[in-house]
Design an enzyme around this catalytic site. Structure first.
Site, PDB file in Angstrom:
ATOM      1  N   CYS A   2      40.423  20.134  34.810  1.00 40.97           N
ATOM      2  CA  CYS A   2      40.322  18.705  35.200  1.00 40.97           C
ATOM      3  C   CYS A   2      42.124  18.617  35.364  1.00 40.97           C
ATOM      4  CB  CYS A   2      39.665  17.353  35.253  1.00 40.97           C
ATOM      5  SG  CYS A   2      37.560  18.374  35.944  1.00 40.97           S
ATOM      6  N   ARG A  27      44.550  22.896  38.273  1.00 36.75           N
ATOM      7  CA  ARG A  27      43.942  22.424  37.465  1.00 36.75           C
ATOM      8  C   ARG A  27      42.440  22.116  37.897  1.00 36.75           C
ATOM      9  NH1 ARG A  27      46.256  21.372  32.582  1.00 36.75           N
ATOM     10  NH2 ARG A  27      44.586  20.183  31.552  1.00 36.75           N
ATOM     11  N   TRP A  71      37.984  19.814  38.665  1.00 35.86           N
ATOM     12  CA  TRP A  71      36.773  21.531  39.104  1.00 35.86           C
ATOM     13  C   TRP A  71      35.717  21.107  38.071  1.00 35.86           C
ATOM     14  CZ3 TRP A  71      34.747  25.217  35.368  1.00 35.86           C
ATOM     15  CH2 TRP A  71      35.204  26.209  36.162  1.00 35.86           C
ATOM     16  N   ASN A  97      39.664  14.713  31.320  1.00 38.44           N
ATOM     17  CA  ASN A  97      39.119  15.838  30.904  1.00 38.44           C
ATOM     18  C   ASN A  97      38.586  16.243  30.279  1.00 38.44           C
ATOM     19  OD1 ASN A  97      41.653  18.489  30.548  1.00 38.44           O
ATOM     20  ND2 ASN A  97      40.015  18.555  31.239  1.00 38.44           N
ATOM     21  N   GLY A  98      37.541  17.066  30.100  1.00 41.24           N
ATOM     22  CA  GLY A  98      36.920  18.041  28.993  1.00 41.24           C
ATOM     23  C   GLY A  98      35.167  17.756  28.517  1.00 41.24           C
ATOM     24  N   GLU A 452      45.167  44.298  36.717  1.00 43.58           N
ATOM     25  CA  GLU A 452      45.701  43.086  37.280  1.00 43.58           C
ATOM     26  C   GLU A 452      45.673  43.237  38.664  1.00 43.58           C
ATOM     27  OE1 GLU A 452      45.758  40.677  36.398  1.00 43.58           O
ATOM     28  OE2 GLU A 452      47.628  39.160  37.047  1.00 43.58           O
ATOM     29  N   LYS A 456      44.184  40.680  41.543  1.00 42.15           N
ATOM     30  CA  LYS A 456      44.795  40.083  42.126  1.00 42.15           C
ATOM     31  C   LYS A 456      44.164  39.169  43.643  1.00 42.15           C
ATOM     32  CE  LYS A 456      46.748  37.174  40.382  1.00 42.15           C
ATOM     33  NZ  LYS A 456      47.079  37.463  39.106  1.00 42.15           N
ATOM     34  N   GLU A 459      40.671  37.740  43.455  1.00 44.08           N
ATOM     35  CA  GLU A 459      40.867  36.084  43.468  1.00 44.08           C
ATOM     36  C   GLU A 459      41.661  35.379  44.485  1.00 44.08           C
ATOM     37  OE1 GLU A 459      44.720  36.323  40.084  1.00 44.08           O
ATOM     38  OE2 GLU A 459      43.017  34.848  39.888  1.00 44.08           O
ATOM     39  N   HIS A 475      32.985  59.235  37.156  1.00 44.07           N
ATOM     40  CA  HIS A 475      31.540  58.735  35.886  1.00 44.07           C
ATOM     41  C   HIS A 475      30.830  57.299  36.613  1.00 44.07           C
ATOM     42  CE1 HIS A 475      33.548  61.374  33.548  1.00 44.07           C
ATOM     43  NE2 HIS A 475      34.075  60.813  33.218  1.00 44.07           N
ATOM     44  N   LYS A 574      43.695  26.804  37.228  1.00 47.38           N
ATOM     45  CA  LYS A 574      44.451  27.777  36.445  1.00 47.38           C
ATOM     46  C   LYS A 574      44.479  27.523  34.938  1.00 47.38           C
ATOM     47  CE  LYS A 574      49.250  28.681  37.322  1.00 47.38           C
ATOM     48  NZ  LYS A 574      49.273  30.148  37.592  1.00 47.38           N
TER      49      LYS A 574
HETATM   50  C1  G6P Z   1      42.884  30.496  34.558  1.00 44.55           C
HETATM   51  C2  G6P Z   1      43.632  31.337  35.065  1.00 44.55           C
HETATM   52  C3  G6P Z   1      44.375  33.202  35.426  1.00 44.55           C
HETATM   53  C4  G6P Z   1      44.679  33.136  33.532  1.00 44.55           C
HETATM   54  C5  G6P Z   1      43.529  32.305  33.061  1.00 44.55           C
HETATM   55  C6  G6P Z   1      44.154  33.079  31.743  1.00 44.55           C
HETATM   56  O1  G6P Z   1      41.372  31.933  35.079  1.00 44.55           O
HETATM   57  O2  G6P Z   1      43.555  31.391  36.964  1.00 44.55           O
HETATM   58  O3  G6P Z   1      45.674  32.772  36.286  1.00 44.55           O
HETATM   59  O4  G6P Z   1      45.627  34.829  33.367  1.00 44.55           O
HETATM   60  O5  G6P Z   1      42.780  31.685  33.327  1.00 44.55           O
HETATM   61  O6  G6P Z   1      44.572  31.921  31.260  1.00 44.55           O
HETATM   62  P1  G6P Z   1      46.016  31.486  30.497  1.00 44.55           P
HETATM   63  O7  G6P Z   1      46.417  30.444  30.778  1.00 44.55           O
HETATM   64  O8  G6P Z   1      45.500  31.478  28.399  1.00 44.55           O
HETATM   65  O9  G6P Z   1      47.158  32.384  30.592  1.00 44.55           O
END
Ligand code: G6P
Length: 579
Positions: A2, A27, A71, A97-98, A452, A456, A459, A475, A574
């Protein structure tokens, strides 16, 4: 998660709040809302994206207001659960937010005392609690209710007839922007970039009383001075600049953000900390966890340094024995699990270092020292340039421990990153876009690179993707290999080249189409895979970067081919400020 934003000044608040919320949409973006102090407290809130229904807010009057982009945690995303939330009288509005962890007890008590709740959110209790304590002094009412709240919050509250915002923070971020006869508040700096470069990062426990001409910050009931800091980003950094998506822009910014992070270097305190460490533990989540895993492979092999990596959410509940330096890696600096892990490391008296992209963020306050990445604002939800900037910071640590052995590789890496941006990927994109499952495999540091790449892909394209250590595929996952299941393999010269080549042949024998990333000119590899994608033949550290960037582009173009919402993938945010 949020995002919240507040404005108080002489201008019309609504367009400033809308613009600010758009900057904070990364957010959370399932609903949004605003409240202004007009003839009364005027509220507009709506499920869905801001751009779809912002016009509905244009009638809100006043030069004091608050806004929220959500969110969902408590209650599904709909118009009613969207913030702001108001009290029974409609005179008080709150954004938050929280998470208020004791909200159900508070809600029961408030209901027994006659309050009527409209939403399923935890936040609404705050508005009703303020209502009970409000006798014309909003600051006093907020101060009275904060001790009743358990959990985390950044709150902005307004009331009718008063040009005043009261802000409070505990364990959720809140920044004030100081303008000329106007003050802004926001979850982070990005909504402020247009208006001011002067910011104040509130501390946990701070309460701010804000009017157009003045702000006063209190802590434990006493007035405190918080320093005004200058933002090191500019507004252009947060604009799309002609690119189809923020994500593509941010992928293309990587030569610069990597270079800038290397150029910024490491200050003397941090150097000393790194040189004194006889063991390093890294904590992180998501993409940031993948950078720590790549660091482990590289640091253990290049500098013989024992490295342990832990996912933040596990670390908190299953804390391993700790020795040496603890590094928290977080682009946002606000990930709840990473912060909790960092606090535990501090409680055990370990020296702590934060690597983050966000000036003033919580990890920078908790950790003893910080390396600030120079990626600039990253708006796309999928981490790209913050990932390579984290690698820049972590590779500098390796370089430091190896007496500068990689100076040359690191100072030229941005050129190789620039080269792969132009890589042709049509065939690979066509293959992936048709697939239901895609596997990504590599060995050593290319194992986290593959993880990674898979993250990507899943997501932003919603294709099921898994990253595996190449030797592990047989395996279990081999059972899933079909002619319709592409495998993306990273295979570059080095001690594992031969065994990777064998693994690829085993996959080919199961009729899986293989897309291989190998060094330019590797005709042998190109000869037995379906699609060969060359990356420059550089130092291993640089290959880790270039392979990662190619996989970002593969995910991006695949998601575009499937017409996905690349910058705002479903269900994600994010900055993950909940456990
Ligand atoms: C969320 C974001 C990711 C990020 C992760 C950790 O899931 O969508 O892109 O890698 O949080 O976030 P940070 O800010 O701690 O790197």
């Amino acid at each position: 998660m949020c995002g919240i934003v507040g404005y108080i000044g002489r201008r019309d608040a609504t367009p400033i709040l809308i613009q600010g919320l758009k900057r904070l949409e990364y957010r959370g973006y399932d609903s949004f809302g605003l409240a202004t102090v007009g003839s009364a407290v005027e509220v507009y809130k709506k499920a869905g994206r801001i751009s779809d229904s912002e016009a509905g807010a244009s009638g809100l009057a006043g030069s004091t207001g608050i806004g929220h982009t959500r969110w969902a945690t408590h209650g599904e995303p709909n118009d009613v659960n969207a913030h702001p939330h108001i009290d029974c009288t409609g005179r008080i509005a709150v954004v938050h937010n929280g998470i208020i962890e004791n909200y159900s007890d508070l809600k029961r008590q408030l209901t027994e005392r006659g309050h009527t709740f409209l939403s399923e959110t935890d936040t609404e209790v705050i508005a009703h609690l303020i209502e009970e304590h409000y006798d014309g002094d909003l600051l006093a009412a907020v101060n009275a209710i904060l001790p009743l709240l358990e959990g985390s919050y950044a709150i902005l509250a307004i009331t009718e007839n008063t040009q005043r915002i009261v802000a409070a923070r505990d364990a959720s971020p809140l920044v004030l922007g100081v303008g000329d006869a106007e003050v802004f508040a926001a979850s982070d700096m990005t909504p402020l970039l247009e208006y001011t470069e002067r910011v104040i990062f509130l501390e946990d426990g701070d309460v701010a009383d804000i009017t157009p001409d003045r702000y006063t910050i209190y802590h434990d009931g006493r007035v405190v001075e918080r320093p005004i800091e200058l933002i090191n980003w500019c507004v252009e950094d947060a604009r799309k600049g002609g690119f189809a998506h923020y994500m593509l822009k941010e992928i293309y910014e990587q030569p610069q953000s990597f270079y800038e992070t290397i150029r910024a270097g490491i200050d003397d305190h941090v150097r000393q900390m790194i040189m004194e460490a006889d063991e390093i533990t890294l904590v992180a989540c998501g993409t940031s966890y993948h950078t720590t895993l790549a660091f482990k492979y590289l640091a253990e092999s290049f500098c013989n340094l024992p490295v342990r990596v832990e996912v933040g959410s596990e670390f908190k509940y299953f804390t391993p024995p700790l020795r040496g330096l603890v590094i928290a890696v977080s682009q946002s600096g606000e990930t709840a699990d990473t912060i909790a892990a960092l606090k535990m490391a501090k409680a055990r008296n370990c020296p702590t270092l934060a690597i983050t992209n966000m000036q003033g963020s919580t990890v920078t306050r908790v950790a003893d020292e910080t390396i600030l990445m120079r990626a600039g604002p990253e708006i796309g939800v999928a981490a790209t340039k913050s990932y390579t900037a984290q690698l820049a910071a972590l590779m500098q640590i390796i370089n430091l421990r190896c007496d500068g052995a990689f100076d040359d590789a690191l100072s030229h890496a941005h050129i190789a990153i620039g080269d792969v941006l132009l890589q042709e990927l049509h065939e690979a994109v066509d293959l992936c876009a048709k697939a239901e499952h895609v596997f990504f495999v590599g060995r050593g540091p290319f194992y986290p690179v593959s993880m990674e790449g898979a993250l990507k892909m899943k997501e932003i394209s919603y294709i099921h993707a898994e990253g595996y250590a190449a030797g592990e595929l047989k395996h279990g996952p081999f059972a899933l290999l079909t002619p319709e299941t592409p495998v993306v393999a990273v295979c570059t010269p080095g001690p594992t080249y031969g065994v990777m080549a064998s693994n690829i042949k085993e996959m080919k024998a199961r009729k899986a189409p293989v897309i291989a990333l190998g060094v330019a000119g590797d005709t042998e590899l190109a000869g037995f895979v379906d699609i060969f994608i060359p990356i420059p033949n550089t130092h291993l550290l640089v290959q880790v970067l270039t392979a990662s960037v190619v996989l970002q582009l593969l995910a991006y173009h695949t998601a575009c081919a499937l017409q996905r919402d690349v910058d705002k993938p479903r269900n994600l945010a994010k900055s993950v400020t909940v456990e």
